[in-house]
Write a protein that holds these residues in place. Structure first.
Motif, PDB file in Angstrom:
ATOM      1  N   PRO A 155      -6.342   6.880  61.814  1.00  0.00           N
ATOM      2  CA  PRO A 155      -6.067   7.213  63.216  1.00  0.00           C
ATOM      3  C   PRO A 155      -5.644   5.976  64.012  1.00  0.00           C
ATOM      4  CG  PRO A 155      -8.102   8.231  62.492  1.00  0.00           C
ATOM      5  CD  PRO A 155      -7.669   7.297  61.385  1.00  0.00           C
ATOM      6  N   ALA A 156      -4.736   6.185  64.955  1.00  0.00           N
ATOM      7  CA  ALA A 156      -4.266   5.091  65.802  1.00  0.00           C
ATOM      8  C   ALA A 156      -5.313   4.772  66.865  1.00  0.00           C
ATOM      9  CB  ALA A 156      -2.954   5.495  66.458  1.00  0.00           C
ATOM     10  N   LEU A 157      -5.481   3.495  67.149  1.00  0.00           N
ATOM     11  CA  LEU A 157      -6.369   3.060  68.232  1.00  0.00           C
ATOM     12  C   LEU A 157      -5.527   2.724  69.452  1.00  0.00           C
ATOM     13  CD1 LEU A 157      -8.914   0.613  66.513  1.00  0.00           C
ATOM     14  CD2 LEU A 157      -8.817   3.114  66.477  1.00  0.00           C
ATOM     15  N   GLY A 159     -15.285   3.416  62.235  1.00  0.00           N
ATOM     16  CA  GLY A 159     -16.243   2.695  63.080  1.00  0.00           C
ATOM     17  C   GLY A 159     -16.031   1.196  62.976  1.00  0.00           C
ATOM     18  N   ALA A 160     -15.744   0.719  61.768  1.00  0.00           N
ATOM     19  CA  ALA A 160     -15.492  -0.712  61.570  1.00  0.00           C
ATOM     20  C   ALA A 160     -14.232  -1.150  62.308  1.00  0.00           C
ATOM     21  CB  ALA A 160     -15.379  -1.024  60.082  1.00  0.00           C
ATOM     22  N   ARG A 161     -13.206  -0.317  62.287  1.00  0.00           N
ATOM     23  CA  ARG A 161     -11.975  -0.678  63.005  1.00  0.00           C
ATOM     24  C   ARG A 161     -12.227  -0.744  64.507  1.00  0.00           C
ATOM     25  NH1 ARG A 161      -7.585   3.369  61.924  1.00  0.00           N
ATOM     26  NH2 ARG A 161      -6.370   1.982  63.241  1.00  0.00           N
ATOM     27  N   ALA A 205      -9.843 -12.837  65.518  1.00  0.00           N
ATOM     28  CA  ALA A 205      -9.019 -11.646  65.316  1.00  0.00           C
ATOM     29  C   ALA A 205      -8.988 -11.147  63.873  1.00  0.00           C
ATOM     30  CB  ALA A 205      -7.605 -11.925  65.797  1.00  0.00           C
ATOM     31  N   ASN A 206      -8.647 -11.979  62.908  1.00  0.00           N
ATOM     32  CA  ASN A 206      -8.515 -11.495  61.540  1.00  0.00           C
ATOM     33  C   ASN A 206      -9.858 -11.110  60.947  1.00  0.00           C
ATOM     34  OD1 ASN A 206      -5.830 -11.885  61.653  1.00  0.00           O
ATOM     35  ND2 ASN A 206      -5.904 -13.957  60.813  1.00  0.00           N
ATOM     36  N   GLU A 207     -10.829 -11.961  61.186  1.00  0.00           N
ATOM     37  CA  GLU A 207     -12.159 -11.735  60.645  1.00  0.00           C
ATOM     38  C   GLU A 207     -12.717 -10.397  61.117  1.00  0.00           C
ATOM     39  OE1 GLU A 207     -16.583 -13.559  61.395  1.00  0.00           O
ATOM     40  OE2 GLU A 207     -14.867 -14.221  62.542  1.00  0.00           O
ATOM     41  N   ALA A 208     -12.542 -10.100  62.415  1.00  0.00           N
ATOM     42  CA  ALA A 208     -13.104  -8.868  62.966  1.00  0.00           C
ATOM     43  C   ALA A 208     -12.434  -7.647  62.358  1.00  0.00           C
ATOM     44  CB  ALA A 208     -12.944  -8.846  64.482  1.00  0.00           C
ATOM     45  N   THR A 209     -11.159  -7.733  62.083  1.00  0.00           N
ATOM     46  CA  THR A 209     -10.460  -6.604  61.497  1.00  0.00           C
ATOM     47  C   THR A 209     -11.015  -6.293  60.112  1.00  0.00           C
ATOM     48  OG1 THR A 209      -8.505  -7.319  62.678  1.00  0.00           O
ATOM     49  CG2 THR A 209      -8.183  -5.711  60.955  1.00  0.00           C
ATOM     50  N   GLU A 210     -11.359  -7.336  59.383  1.00  0.00           N
ATOM     51  CA  GLU A 210     -11.850  -7.146  58.026  1.00  0.00           C
ATOM     52  C   GLU A 210     -13.335  -6.819  57.984  1.00  0.00           C
ATOM     53  OE1 GLU A 210     -10.002  -7.146  55.366  1.00  0.00           O
ATOM     54  OE2 GLU A 210      -8.252  -7.486  56.612  1.00  0.00           O
TER      55      GLU A 210
END
Ligand SMILES: CC(C)(COP(=O)(O)OP(=O)(O)OC[C@H]1O[C@@H](n2cnc3c(N)ncnc32)[C@H](O)[C@@H]1OP(=O)(O)O)[C@@H](O)C(=O)NCCC(=O)NCCS
Length: 176
Positions: free
Chosen positions: A7-9, A93-95, A164-169
């Motif tokens: 799903p798009a955020l 939820g993680a995204r 930014a990158n860390e949070a996405t993963e």
């Protein structure tokens, strides 16, 4: 809109409120936020002094998740997060949480993020632990009705918005 990544955020807008309230009743039947609360929250989500970021996850025009960040000074707080039951356990939820943390570390320049979670909410606690939140206290009887205790959890953020990158993963943390 749906794509291969799920799903798009996007940012929550006032016209999303009915759909969010429907999810709210599904996910938090005992203490769902009211329509007035969402209007008041979204009123703080715009303009130069904005203190809120609310996101929705949308799939084929249907809201399937949402999350909100509140900011006071250099402290952020996860105000709410939810994913419709049929979509849980698939990383949404993680995204959502990753997007909130990215905004907290970046545009909002927070140095820490706090949250409360019911002690018996295993899926949520696992998610927060994976993102590096650690327990800093307990609020006895925080959730009413039912008199359930809340864990207060905290995550420090690096200066300079480097998340930014860390949070996405997400993270493979063992905190908590
Ligand atoms: C908490 C919540 C937002 C997580 O969303 P999600 O999309 O399921 O999250 P993810 O798919 O990224 O997975 C989060 C973790 O919970 C686990 N999980 C998800 N659903 C689960 C379930 N029904 N039972 C057990 N574990 C579950 C996942 O396996 C994952 O664990 P991992 O990190 O060890 O892999 C969602 O469960 C939810 O909306 N719960 C109801 C509302 C709520 O409690 N919100 C939090 C209030 S503090």
């Amino acid at each position: 809109m749906t794509d291969a990544e799920g799903p798009a955020l996007r940012e929550m807008r006032w016209w999303d409120i009915p759909g969010v309230l429907a999810l709210e009743k599904e996910l938090f039947p005992q203490d769902a936020w009211s329509e007035a609360t969402y209007w008041a929250e979204l009123a703080q989500a715009g303009g130069p002094g904005r203190r809120r970021l609310y996101l929705v996850a949308e799939s084929d025009g249907t809201l399937v998740g949402y999350a909100g960040l509140g900011v006071a000074g250099d402290t952020g707080e996860v105000m709410t997060i939810g994913v419709t039951a049929g979509r849980q356990g698939a990383g949404l939820g993680a995204r959502l949480l990753g997007a909130l943390l990215g905004a907290a570390a970046g545009p909002f320049a927070c140095r820490e993020v706090l949250l409360e979670v019911r002690v018996d909410n295993r899926p949520a606690r696992r998610l927060y632990q994976r993102f590096g939140f650690t327990r800093v206290g307990v609020r006895r009887g925080y959730y009413q009705p039912g008199n359930h205790d809340a864990l207060v959890m905290r995550r420090e953020l690096p200066a300079g918005g480097a998340l930014a990158n860390e949070a996405t993963e997400g993270e493979a943390g063992t905190h908590g």
